[in-house]
Design a protein around this motif. Structure first.
Motif, PDB file in Angstrom:
ATOM      1  N   LYS A 126       9.861  -5.960   6.276  1.00 39.00           N
ATOM      2  CA  LYS A 126      11.011  -5.384   6.978  1.00 39.00           C
ATOM      3  C   LYS A 126      10.848  -5.505   8.483  1.00 39.00           C
ATOM      4  CE  LYS A 126      13.290  -2.007   4.125  1.00 39.00           C
ATOM      5  NZ  LYS A 126      13.485  -0.594   3.838  1.00 39.00           N
ATOM      6  N   THR A 174      11.097  -9.157   9.646  1.00 40.83           N
ATOM      7  CA  THR A 174      12.486  -9.626   9.655  1.00 40.83           C
ATOM      8  C   THR A 174      13.201  -9.067  10.871  1.00 40.83           C
ATOM      9  OG1 THR A 174      12.304  -8.760   7.414  1.00 40.83           O
ATOM     10  CG2 THR A 174      14.128 -10.239   7.843  1.00 40.83           C
ATOM     11  N   GLY A 175      12.947  -7.790  11.162  1.00 40.59           N
ATOM     12  CA  GLY A 175      13.540  -7.170  12.342  1.00 40.59           C
ATOM     13  C   GLY A 175      13.172  -7.932  13.598  1.00 40.59           C
ATOM     14  N   PHE A 196      12.396 -11.041  13.973  1.00 47.95           N
ATOM     15  CA  PHE A 196      13.014 -12.363  14.105  1.00 47.95           C
ATOM     16  C   PHE A 196      14.525 -12.302  14.158  1.00 47.95           C
ATOM     17  CE2 PHE A 196       8.799 -13.468  12.415  1.00 47.95           C
ATOM     18  CZ  PHE A 196       8.382 -14.191  13.513  1.00 47.95           C
ATOM     19  N   THR A 197      15.104 -11.117  13.911  1.00 47.81           N
ATOM     20  CA  THR A 197      16.552 -11.025  14.032  1.00 47.81           C
ATOM     21  C   THR A 197      16.948 -10.221  15.260  1.00 47.81           C
ATOM     22  OG1 THR A 197      16.464  -9.165  12.499  1.00 47.81           O
ATOM     23  CG2 THR A 197      17.056 -11.297  11.565  1.00 47.81           C
ATOM     24  N   GLY A 198      15.966  -9.898  16.112  1.00 48.37           N
ATOM     25  CA  GLY A 198      16.287  -9.234  17.372  1.00 48.37           C
ATOM     26  C   GLY A 198      16.309  -7.726  17.276  1.00 48.37           C
ATOM     27  N   ASN A 199      15.995  -7.162  16.106  1.00 50.68           N
ATOM     28  CA  ASN A 199      15.941  -5.708  15.978  1.00 50.68           C
ATOM     29  C   ASN A 199      14.507  -5.257  16.223  1.00 50.68           C
ATOM     30  OD1 ASN A 199      16.108  -3.047  15.337  1.00 50.68           O
ATOM     31  ND2 ASN A 199      16.349  -3.376  13.139  1.00 50.68           N
ATOM     32  N   TRP A 200      14.187  -4.920  17.474  1.00 48.01           N
ATOM     33  CA  TRP A 200      12.814  -4.611  17.857  1.00 48.01           C
ATOM     34  C   TRP A 200      12.560  -3.112  17.947  1.00 48.01           C
ATOM     35  CZ3 TRP A 200      10.032  -8.481  21.579  1.00 48.01           C
ATOM     36  CH2 TRP A 200      10.234  -9.773  21.105  1.00 48.01           C
TER      37      TRP A 200
END
Lengths: 316, 281
Positions: free
Chosen positions: A68, A71-72, A74-78
């Motif tokens: 999880k 994935t965050g 690499f999708t910009g959800n830091w």
């Protein structure tokens, strides 16, 4: 060429995975883990912490949590900062221009001076200049950056009063380029000193390596003048290790920028990192560690592609 | 052979300078309790900010709490050198083990270990150092271990490269033919043969470890006051910087001198022990 780039990108994937595993492990090794800051707050009860744990998914098995989190990443959800709840990625991107301005200026200056000194040292090997330059580079490498920074502030800001001692702008001068440049001089001087020393050493050895090659003797035998031999024959060949150095030295450049920003109060990422450290802002800290590591991976990738452009043999 | 190494070393004036500096600093740190004119922690507010050479018995003056600067520098040197040496041993042991395993065993182990090295090299060292130092309660040993465990990668690359070259040689084949185990070959046959490059790397590592310690102490996550370290002496001095600059100049000069000493010594050793490794051939 496209094939080479594709293969090189594939090679970066294990690095990305490795970096993300280390980043994830670091966050969980922290005392109290990602919840540490909440446990310090007396108004938050144990039930609240349990609820936050479930909301953040920290009750799940470790590998699910990792997937999880990755994935965050690499999708910009830091994630969000503890104080203020702003997205970490935004906070970092906000500080990025200041850091890159500092790093870019210091690196360009260091490369120009360092390479010139190195090349001159290689051409006049064992001359007085060469001896002074090589031992001078060693001395420069031994300076603690923060001390050199303090000395520079003492000399140029306190005693002589020529330059400001810190910050990026005077109040109300945010759009004044001259003011920005005045603030940039000292930090750039301090940050570039060590990089310059590294570059002059590498440029010197890269050129010495090249100058003993057969094609250099051929060039001399067919009557080419020294400048032509140096720029047309030696330079392109010596450039390869120097481009590789650009990628290799990136982490050190970030480290140097952190220290320089701290001394001069330069509002960049390094400064943000030290502030976040003092406030135990784990999401921002992890965000910046990941950001710099990813940047280094991309930087090395770009360096390798540049080398492949210069030297077709590498592409095979 | 020995004589050759010594001659080559002494022909290099900067190497001799490095050796002398390191020797003097080590002796000064070792005998600090006998040399130091005062207790480095003794406060006396009646003699704050004494300038160097201004008063008998305080050769290098005193700081904001009236503590003797010379004594603090000597004790600080003990700490910096201890951290530097412990970190160096950590680096060399970790780096040499990983390099040996990767180089000698090869195959999947080599690939995995070297990808681990590449991964570790992606992180800027100070970022890692600071984050871990902020998590772990600071002590001399923990600081040294953190520095050592974030800087072994280069050593492992050097060792691996040497091993790849050495393991093809006849003496390794002979050892294998005699039935020596892998561990025996790695640690008793191969390891002694890489002593020279390892010694050079170790010397240069002390320099960077001393530097790393000063960085994290300066930023407040290293050696904690009242214990003196050159890095935290500088942090203290920063507050009185415009009026009493010598308090900041002295510890910084000591760090520079120490790091320079080890760097010159390492460079000299490289030239003396192994002309192949010289940066300029």
């Amino acid at each position: 060429m496209l094939g080479f780039i594709f293969r090189r990108v594939l090679q970066s994937i294990p690095l990305l995975i490795g970096v993300s595993i280390i980043g994830f492990a670091l966050m969980h090794l922290a005392p109290g883990g990602p919840l540490a800051v909440y446990t310090l707050n007396p108004t938050i009860t144990n039930q609240d912490i349990e609820r936050i744990r479930i909301v953040l998914g920290l009750d799940q098995p470790i590998h699910i949590q990792y997937i999880k989190w990755a994935t965050g990443m690499f999708t910009g959800n830091w994630g969000y900062t503890f104080f203020g709840g702003r997205p970490v990625l935004w906070v970092i991107l906000e500080r990025m221009p200041a850091t890159f301005l500092l790093m870019g200026s210091a690196l360009s200056l260091a490369m120009m001076i360092g390479c010139s000194v190195g090349v001159l040292g290689a051409v006049r090997r064992y001359s007085v200049f060469d001896m002074l330059a090589t031992s001078g580079a060693m001395v420069a490498l031994s300076f603690p950056t923060f001390w050199f920074g303090l000395m520079a502030i003492y000399a140029f800001a306190i005693k002589l009063g020529w330059l400001p001692s810190g910050g990026m702008y005077e109040l109300g001068e945010e759009d004044n380029i001259i003011d920005l440049l005045r603030h940039l001089v000292l930090p750039v001087m301090v940050l570039s000193l060590v990089i310059m020393a590294v570059w002059s050493r590498y440029a010197r050895s890269a050129f010495l390596e090249v100058m003993h090659q057969d094609y250099m003797r051929t060039a001399k035998a067919k009557g080419l003048r020294a400048p032509a031999r140096l720029w047309r024959h030696a330079f392109p060949n010596a450039l390869k290790p120097l481009i590789a150095l650009l990628g290799i030295e990136l982490p050190a450049l970030f480290s140097g920028a952190l220290v320089t920003e701290t001394i001069f109060g330069w509002p960049g990422m390094g400064r943000l990192f030290v502030d976040a450290l003092n406030m135990k802002e784990y999401p921002s800290l992890m965000g910046m560690i990941m950001f710099t590591a990813l940047f280094v991976i991309v930087g090395n990738l770009v360096a390798d592609v540049l080398i492949a452009i210069i030297d077709p043999r590498v592409r095979l | 052979m020995r004589a050759g190494v010594w001659t080559r070393f002494t022909r290099h004036p900067l190497a001799v300078f490095g050796f002398a500096t390191v020797a003097i600093l080590c002796l000064a740190a070792l005998f600090a309790p006998f040399i130091a004119p005062h207790d480095p922690l003794l406060l006396d507010t009646s003699r704050r900010f004494v300038a160097p050479l201004a008063r008998d018995g305080f050769l290098l003056g005193t700081d904001e709490l009236g503590r003797d600067t010379l004594s603090r520098l000597l004790y600080g040197g003990r700490i910096s050198l201890t951290v530097g040496l412990v970190a160096m041993f950590t680096t060399v042991i970790t780096g040499a083990t990983i390099g040996l395993l990767a180089g000698y065993l090869g195959g999947l182990i080599d690939t995995l270990l070297m990808r681990f090295v590449d991964t570790m090299l992606c992180f800027p060292q100070i970022f890692l150092l600071l984050v871990i130092a902020a998590f772990v309660p600071p002590s001399l040993i923990s600081i040294a271990l953190i520095i050592g465990l974030t800087s072994w990668m280069e050593v492992s690359r050097i060792v691996r490269a040497e091993i790849l070259h050495l393991k093809e040689q006849d003496f390794v084949l002979a050892a294998r033919a005699l039935g020596a185990s892998r561990w025996r070959i790695m640690f008793q046959e191969l390891l002694p043969n890489i002593a020279a490059p390892l010694l050079v790397a170790a010397t240069l590592r002390v320099a960077s470890a001393v530097l790393a310690e000063s960085y994290i102490s300066y930023l407040g996550y290293g050696v904690q006051p009242p214990l003196a370290s050159w890095g935290n002496m500088l942090t203290n001095a920063q507050g009185y910087f415009d009026t009493v600059p010598w308090l900041a100049i002295l510890p910084g000069a000591m760090i520079t001198l120490t790091v320079m000493g080890f760097n010159f010594l390492g460079d000299g050793l490289r030239d003396a022990l192994d002309p192949r490794l010289r940066m300029d051939n």
